[in-house]
Design a protein around this motif. Structure first.
Motif, PDB file in Angstrom:
ATOM      1  N   GLY A  65       0.815  -1.211   0.000  1.00 17.36           N
ATOM      2  CA  GLY A  65       0.000   0.000   0.000  1.00 17.36           C
ATOM      3  C   GLY A  65       0.846   1.258   0.000  1.00 17.36           C
ATOM      4  N   GLU A  66       1.934   1.241   0.765  1.00 19.05           N
ATOM      5  CA  GLU A  66       2.844   2.391   0.787  1.00 19.05           C
ATOM      6  C   GLU A  66       3.514   2.591  -0.567  1.00 19.05           C
ATOM      7  N   GLU A  67       3.868   1.483  -1.219  1.00 23.01           N
ATOM      8  CA  GLU A  67       4.468   1.565  -2.555  1.00 23.01           C
ATOM      9  C   GLU A  67       3.469   2.134  -3.552  1.00 23.01           C
ATOM     10  N   LEU A  68       2.196   1.719  -3.442  1.00 24.05           N
ATOM     11  CA  LEU A  68       1.166   2.237  -4.331  1.00 24.05           C
ATOM     12  C   LEU A  68       0.986   3.736  -4.105  1.00 24.05           C
ATOM     13  N   LEU A  69       0.928   4.165  -2.853  1.00 24.02           N
ATOM     14  CA  LEU A  69       0.783   5.585  -2.538  1.00 24.02           C
ATOM     15  C   LEU A  69       1.929   6.388  -3.148  1.00 24.02           C
ATOM     16  N   ALA A  70       3.153   5.909  -2.995  1.00 24.32           N
ATOM     17  CA  ALA A  70       4.314   6.600  -3.562  1.00 24.32           C
ATOM     18  C   ALA A  70       4.240   6.635  -5.084  1.00 24.32           C
ATOM     19  N   ARG A  71       3.789   5.539  -5.683  1.00 23.36           N
ATOM     20  CA  ARG A  71       3.683   5.479  -7.148  1.00 23.36           C
ATOM     21  C   ARG A  71       2.616   6.444  -7.656  1.00 23.36           C
ATOM     22  N   VAL A  72       1.466   6.489  -6.981  1.00 26.70           N
ATOM     23  CA  VAL A  72       0.399   7.414  -7.369  1.00 26.70           C
ATOM     24  C   VAL A  72       0.900   8.850  -7.282  1.00 26.70           C
ATOM     25  N   ARG A  73       1.594   9.192  -6.191  1.00 25.04           N
ATOM     26  CA  ARG A  73       2.162  10.543  -6.052  1.00 25.04           C
ATOM     27  C   ARG A  73       3.097  10.871  -7.211  1.00 25.04           C
ATOM     28  N   HIS A 115      -6.610   4.204   1.574  1.00 22.86           N
ATOM     29  CA  HIS A 115      -7.870   3.463   1.592  1.00 22.86           C
ATOM     30  C   HIS A 115      -7.519   1.988   1.746  1.00 22.86           C
ATOM     31  N   ALA A 116      -8.413   1.212   2.318  1.00 22.75           N
ATOM     32  CA  ALA A 116      -8.151  -0.211   2.524  1.00 22.75           C
ATOM     33  C   ALA A 116      -7.842  -0.941   1.219  1.00 22.75           C
ATOM     34  N   ARG A 117      -8.434  -0.489   0.129  1.00 28.88           N
ATOM     35  CA  ARG A 117      -8.215  -1.142  -1.167  1.00 28.88           C
ATOM     36  C   ARG A 117      -7.158  -0.441  -2.015  1.00 28.88           C
ATOM     37  N   GLY A 118      -6.617   0.672  -1.569  1.00 27.58           N
ATOM     38  CA  GLY A 118      -5.626   1.390  -2.368  1.00 27.58           C
ATOM     39  C   GLY A 118      -5.483   2.835  -1.939  1.00 27.58           C
ATOM     40  N   VAL A 119      -5.638   3.750  -2.904  1.00 27.72           N
ATOM     41  CA  VAL A 119      -5.467   5.179  -2.644  1.00 27.72           C
ATOM     42  C   VAL A 119      -6.625   5.940  -3.278  1.00 27.72           C
ATOM     43  N   MET A 120      -7.285   6.791  -2.490  1.00 28.83           N
ATOM     44  CA  MET A 120      -8.331   7.669  -3.001  1.00 28.83           C
ATOM     45  C   MET A 120      -7.663   8.955  -3.490  1.00 28.83           C
ATOM     46  N   VAL A 121      -8.094   9.415  -4.664  1.00 24.10           N
ATOM     47  CA  VAL A 121      -7.562  10.637  -5.250  1.00 24.10           C
ATOM     48  C   VAL A 121      -8.730  11.576  -5.500  1.00 24.10           C
ATOM     49  N   GLY A 122      -8.623  12.797  -4.981  1.00 23.66           N
ATOM     50  CA  GLY A 122      -9.680  13.783  -5.174  1.00 23.66           C
ATOM     51  C   GLY A 122      -9.103  15.151  -5.468  1.00 23.66           C
ATOM     52  N   TRP A 123      -9.979  16.076  -5.868  1.00 23.61           N
ATOM     53  CA  TRP A 123      -9.545  17.416  -6.246  1.00 23.61           C
ATOM     54  C   TRP A 123     -10.550  18.447  -5.770  1.00 23.61           C
ATOM     55  N   MET A 124     -10.045  19.515  -5.147  1.00 23.56           N
ATOM     56  CA  MET A 124     -10.868  20.647  -4.757  1.00 23.56           C
ATOM     57  C   MET A 124     -10.189  21.895  -5.313  1.00 23.56           C
ATOM     58  N   VAL A 150      -7.588   4.327  -6.733  1.00 20.02           N
ATOM     59  CA  VAL A 150      -6.521   3.562  -7.378  1.00 20.02           C
ATOM     60  C   VAL A 150      -6.350   2.329  -6.528  1.00 20.02           C
ATOM     61  N   VAL A 151      -6.654   1.169  -7.110  1.00 20.11           N
ATOM     62  CA  VAL A 151      -6.690  -0.058  -6.322  1.00 20.11           C
ATOM     63  C   VAL A 151      -5.376  -0.842  -6.461  1.00 20.11           C
ATOM     64  N   LEU A 152      -5.116  -1.603  -5.416  1.00 15.34           N
ATOM     65  CA  LEU A 152      -3.974  -2.516  -5.450  1.00 15.34           C
ATOM     66  C   LEU A 152      -4.214  -3.556  -6.516  1.00 15.34           C
ATOM     67  N   ASP A 153      -3.195  -3.952  -7.189  1.00 15.32           N
ATOM     68  CA  ASP A 153      -3.292  -4.966  -8.241  1.00 15.32           C
ATOM     69  C   ASP A 153      -3.707  -6.289  -7.622  1.00 15.32           C
ATOM     70  N   PRO A 154      -4.898  -6.799  -7.970  1.00 19.58           N
ATOM     71  CA  PRO A 154      -5.354  -8.060  -7.359  1.00 19.58           C
ATOM     72  C   PRO A 154      -4.510  -9.269  -7.762  1.00 19.58           C
ATOM     73  N   THR A 155      -3.723  -9.158  -8.822  1.00 22.56           N
ATOM     74  CA  THR A 155      -2.884 -10.275  -9.263  1.00 22.56           C
ATOM     75  C   THR A 155      -1.502 -10.227  -8.644  1.00 22.56           C
ATOM     76  N   ALA A 156      -1.202  -9.137  -7.887  1.00 24.50           N
ATOM     77  CA  ALA A 156       0.119  -9.005  -7.276  1.00 24.50           C
ATOM     78  C   ALA A 156       0.255  -9.989  -6.127  1.00 24.50           C
ATOM     79  N   ASP A 157       1.466 -10.429  -5.880  1.00 23.48           N
ATOM     80  CA  ASP A 157       1.756 -11.347  -4.789  1.00 23.48           C
ATOM     81  C   ASP A 157       1.558 -10.625  -3.463  1.00 23.48           C
ATOM     82  N   ALA A 158       0.727 -11.137  -2.586  1.00 23.59           N
ATOM     83  CA  ALA A 158       0.431 -10.501  -1.308  1.00 23.59           C
ATOM     84  C   ALA A 158       1.450 -10.797  -0.239  1.00 23.59           C
ATOM     85  N   SER A 159       2.521 -11.512  -0.543  1.00 25.58           N
ATOM     86  CA  SER A 159       3.491 -11.871   0.486  1.00 25.58           C
ATOM     87  C   SER A 159       4.418 -10.741   0.824  1.00 25.58           C
TER      88      SER A 159
END
Length: 110
Positions: free
Chosen positions: A5-13, A36-45, A101-110
């Motif tokens: 999840g941290e890697e996904l957050l950094a990648r989204v940034r 977010h539990a499933r990934g990263v929420m992205v919004g704009w104001m 932005v959701v975590l890749d469901p095919t990625a290895d969860a280990s």
């Protein structure tokens, strides 16, 4: 959030920054990333829609609220989603205001 999840957050940034979308501090106007539990929420104001511009004593007229300009918000969301998808990320529209932005469901969860 786990390491994946941290890697996904950094990648989204990084993807959004490369595309010209800079993350803004909590409470400010601009692009927001929320874990977010499933990934990263992205919004704009947008600042232009949240702060009234004072150019003179116009009484009785208020600037449009963010919800009153759905076309602009939708276009901005499409641009962010396109940048994220072009980088190979999976994006789900959650509303006119948020993308997930959701975590890749095919990625290895280990």
């Amino acid at each position: 959030m786990n390491d994946q999840g941290e890697e996904l957050l950094a990648r989204v940034r990084a993807v959004l920054s490369d595309a010209g979308f800079e993350e803004i501090a909590t409470g400010a106007e601009g692009v927001h990333l929320i874990r977010h539990a499933r990934g990263v929420m992205v919004g704009w104001m947008p600042e232009e829609l949240t702060r009234p511009r004072r150019r003179g004593p116009r009484r009785g007229r208020r600037p449009p609220a963010p919800a009153e300009l759905p076309g602009l918000r939708h276009a901005f969301g499409l641009a962010m989603a396109a940048a994220l998808r072009a980088a190979g990320l999976t994006v789900e529209a959650r509303s006119d205001e948020w993308l997930l932005v959701v975590l890749d469901p095919t990625a290895d969860a280990s």
